[in-house]
Design an enzyme around this catalytic site. Sequence first.
Site, mmCIF file in Angstrom:
data_model
loop_
_atom_site.group_PDB
_atom_site.id
_atom_site.type_symbol
_atom_site.label_atom_id
_atom_site.label_comp_id
_atom_site.label_asym_id
_atom_site.label_seq_id
_atom_site.Cartn_x
_atom_site.Cartn_y
_atom_site.Cartn_z
ATOM 1 N N CYS A 136 -2.366 8.998 2.473
ATOM 2 C CA CYS A 136 -2.083 8.559 1.097
ATOM 3 C C CYS A 136 -3.265 8.876 0.199
ATOM 4 O O CYS A 136 -3.109 9.032 -1.002
ATOM 5 C CB CYS A 136 -1.797 7.065 1.087
ATOM 6 S SG CYS A 136 -3.081 6.126 1.910
ATOM 7 N N GLU A 157 0.890 -1.172 0.000
ATOM 8 C CA GLU A 157 0.000 0.000 0.000
ATOM 9 C C GLU A 157 0.916 1.205 0.000
ATOM 10 O O GLU A 157 1.506 1.548 1.026
ATOM 11 C CB GLU A 157 -0.890 -0.001 1.255
ATOM 12 C CG GLU A 157 -1.853 -1.182 1.356
ATOM 13 C CD GLU A 157 -2.995 -1.109 0.371
ATOM 14 O OE1 GLU A 157 -3.193 -0.052 -0.253
ATOM 15 O OE2 GLU A 157 -3.678 -2.131 0.195
HETATM 16 P P1 NAP Z 1 8.079 5.211 4.809
HETATM 17 O O1 NAP Z 1 9.180 6.118 5.098
HETATM 18 O O2 NAP Z 1 8.112 4.422 3.544
HETATM 19 O O3 NAP Z 1 7.989 4.233 6.057
HETATM 20 C C1 NAP Z 1 6.992 3.274 6.189
HETATM 21 C C2 NAP Z 1 7.486 2.158 7.072
HETATM 22 O O4 NAP Z 1 8.587 1.522 6.433
HETATM 23 C C3 NAP Z 1 7.986 2.620 8.423
HETATM 24 O O5 NAP Z 1 7.694 1.637 9.377
HETATM 25 C C4 NAP Z 1 9.488 2.713 8.184
HETATM 26 O O6 NAP Z 1 10.245 2.604 9.346
HETATM 27 C C5 NAP Z 1 9.695 1.516 7.298
HETATM 28 N N1 NAP Z 1 10.920 1.583 6.528
HETATM 29 C C6 NAP Z 1 11.585 2.678 6.064
HETATM 30 N N2 NAP Z 1 12.683 2.297 5.392
HETATM 31 C C7 NAP Z 1 12.712 0.944 5.422
HETATM 32 C C8 NAP Z 1 13.607 -0.040 4.920
HETATM 33 N N3 NAP Z 1 14.688 0.283 4.219
HETATM 34 N N4 NAP Z 1 13.337 -1.339 5.155
HETATM 35 C C9 NAP Z 1 12.245 -1.702 5.854
HETATM 36 N N5 NAP Z 1 11.369 -0.813 6.373
HETATM 37 C C10 NAP Z 1 11.599 0.492 6.144
HETATM 38 O O7 NAP Z 1 6.671 5.943 4.800
HETATM 39 P P2 NAP Z 1 6.079 6.902 5.920
HETATM 40 O O8 NAP Z 1 6.749 8.209 5.789
HETATM 41 O O9 NAP Z 1 6.079 6.218 7.249
HETATM 42 O O10 NAP Z 1 4.553 7.004 5.481
HETATM 43 C C11 NAP Z 1 4.121 7.880 4.525
HETATM 44 C C12 NAP Z 1 3.955 7.153 3.197
HETATM 45 O O11 NAP Z 1 3.079 6.061 3.358
HETATM 46 C C13 NAP Z 1 3.300 8.042 2.160
HETATM 47 O O12 NAP Z 1 3.930 7.870 0.910
HETATM 48 C C14 NAP Z 1 1.876 7.525 2.114
HETATM 49 O O13 NAP Z 1 1.207 7.774 0.911
HETATM 50 C C15 NAP Z 1 2.070 6.084 2.354
HETATM 51 N N6 NAP Z 1 0.834 5.475 2.867
HETATM 52 C C16 NAP Z 1 0.137 4.655 2.036
HETATM 53 C C17 NAP Z 1 -1.051 4.105 2.468
HETATM 54 C C18 NAP Z 1 -1.819 3.195 1.566
HETATM 55 O O14 NAP Z 1 -2.668 2.473 2.071
HETATM 56 N N7 NAP Z 1 -1.584 3.187 0.263
HETATM 57 C C19 NAP Z 1 -1.523 4.380 3.752
HETATM 58 C C20 NAP Z 1 -0.794 5.225 4.576
HETATM 59 C C21 NAP Z 1 0.396 5.767 4.125
HETATM 60 P P3 NAP Z 1 10.791 3.913 10.098
HETATM 61 O O15 NAP Z 1 9.612 4.560 10.662
HETATM 62 O O16 NAP Z 1 11.690 3.381 11.095
HETATM 63 O O17 NAP Z 1 11.460 4.748 9.060
#
Ligand code: NAP
Length: 492
Positions: free
Chosen positions: A296, A262
């Site tokens: 998102c 997602e």
């Molecule tokens: P993110 O930076 O991609 O992080 C999401 C999760 O992934 C966090 O738990 C993060 O941990 C982890 N993560 C980061 N780098 C990683 C790696 N190299 N390996 C494994 N895990 C890793 O996203 P975010 O800033 O938290 O959330 C915002 C994004 O999520 C936006 O783009 C939004 O559109 C998207 N989103 C999508 C949906 C959907 O249903 N489509 C819903 C909500 C949000 P850390 O916190 O430790 O960095």
Amino acid sequence: MSFTAADEKRVLDSVPSQLYIAGKWVDAENGATFDVIDPATGKVLKSISDASPADGMKAMAAAHETQESWARTAPRVRAEILRAAFEKVTAMADDFAILMSLEMGKPFAEAKGEVAYGAEFLRWFSEQAPRIDGRYTTAPDGKNRLMVLKKPVGPALLITPWNFPLAMATRKIGPAIAAGCTSILKPANLTPLTSLLFTKALEEVGLPAGVLNVIQTSSAGSVTGPIIKDSRLRKLSFTGSTPVGQRLIADAAHQVLKVSMELGGNAPFLVFEDADLDKAVEGAMLAKLRNMGEACTAANRFLVHESVADEFAKRLTDKMSKLKVARGLEDGANIGPLIEEKARQGVHALVEDAKQKGAKVVLGGEIPAGEGYFYPPTVLVNVPANSDVLSNEIFGPVAPIVSFKTEDEAIKMANSTEYGLVAYAFTKDLNRGLRLAERLETGMFGLNTGLVSNPAGPFGGVKQSGLGREGSHEGIEEYLETVYVGISDPTA
Ligand code: NAP
């Protein structure tokens, strides 16, 4: 509703501060901790255990060891645990909402809304658990029989983002429990407290040890990397940004994991000349400002027919100018802080870029003085097509407005993005609405509504917004494997 420091302290004290592995609350193996920050003040809320790769492996072992017995548990038993969790979370709604408001920043009323939404996944999947079906058919030639059965895919790694701390967890844990999968949850390091309180609630309603293991960490990649490469893992479900999702899909290819993604969005919000403008503005407020724009599904680009664009901009600006920007637990707060300073700077850079390229700022657009990562509701008009704000996910309370002349032009503009999560459109013409549903390249479409999220609806995107669906009937399929049994003709 207003809260005292004592209310906040009571809730924070009730949150476990350790990792949860094999049914036990434990410190990180190396004793490390990290701080969770209040984005409204920049101050520390709580210090919690910081999982290392070794802790990740312990969680992997616990999930693996519990998988077989959990898969054999009666679906009704799994259903009743989920139902009890729904009741428990609902009874604790105020505490969860206070906690989410503290660690994520959203206004208390919105946080209450998320508790209801998040809890509903538990109720929905409690109803799905006993309805996992198979089939038995006769081959077309009338001879052999075909049996198709479903079984849990196996241990799952669940990685969640910071923006919906409860709902993003229940949307994954609910179907995993219902399907009979054990899991390892890696919550976002910016908002892990809600997941820890939720895990405690699951423990209290009798979730067996090892079914859910929680490993919050400040070094996501180094902890989840070895788990994703471990042959005991069978499923990866991720919600977060597209770049991280792309990297995880590549990592998951190593052992051909079943993946659900997602990812990010860039939702177009279309307003046609025949729209009910009051309804369109109401929808725009919801689609743009829910969660301070940090969703998102947030409307990222307002595409408005040229005959109503000025009037729409005027009414939206008027409504947005009346919102109260304040700490989420303050009385009457409508817009809380953004999650961190880096996020605020990113939003502001998009506004500055649009300004430089010729957009007009009719509301907001300046970083306020004072503590916390607040950003004001902002409206941009005459936004040039090459502005970054139209192609990047904004993740803030900024509404760029662009006008169009024809339906074809609007669809072309809407589809000119690598994302495809959701689109919104306001029109009184039903045929046009149906044409849009067919032609817009998105996984979800809000027709005369600014909110599509619903546990009964299949949530997910196309293009670079993701793979798979969460919620609804599709959600549980992500945690099930199909087994086909070919049977010789029993009548021969
Ligand atoms: P993110 O930076 O991609 O992080 C999401 C999760 O992934 C966090 O738990 C993060 O941990 C982890 N993560 C980061 N780098 C990683 C790696 N190299 N390996 C494994 N895990 C890793 O996203 P975010 O800033 O938290 O959330 C915002 C994004 O999520 C936006 O783009 C939004 O559109 C998207 N989103 C999508 C949906 C959907 O249903 N489509 C819903 C909500 C949000 P850390 O916190 O430790 O960095």
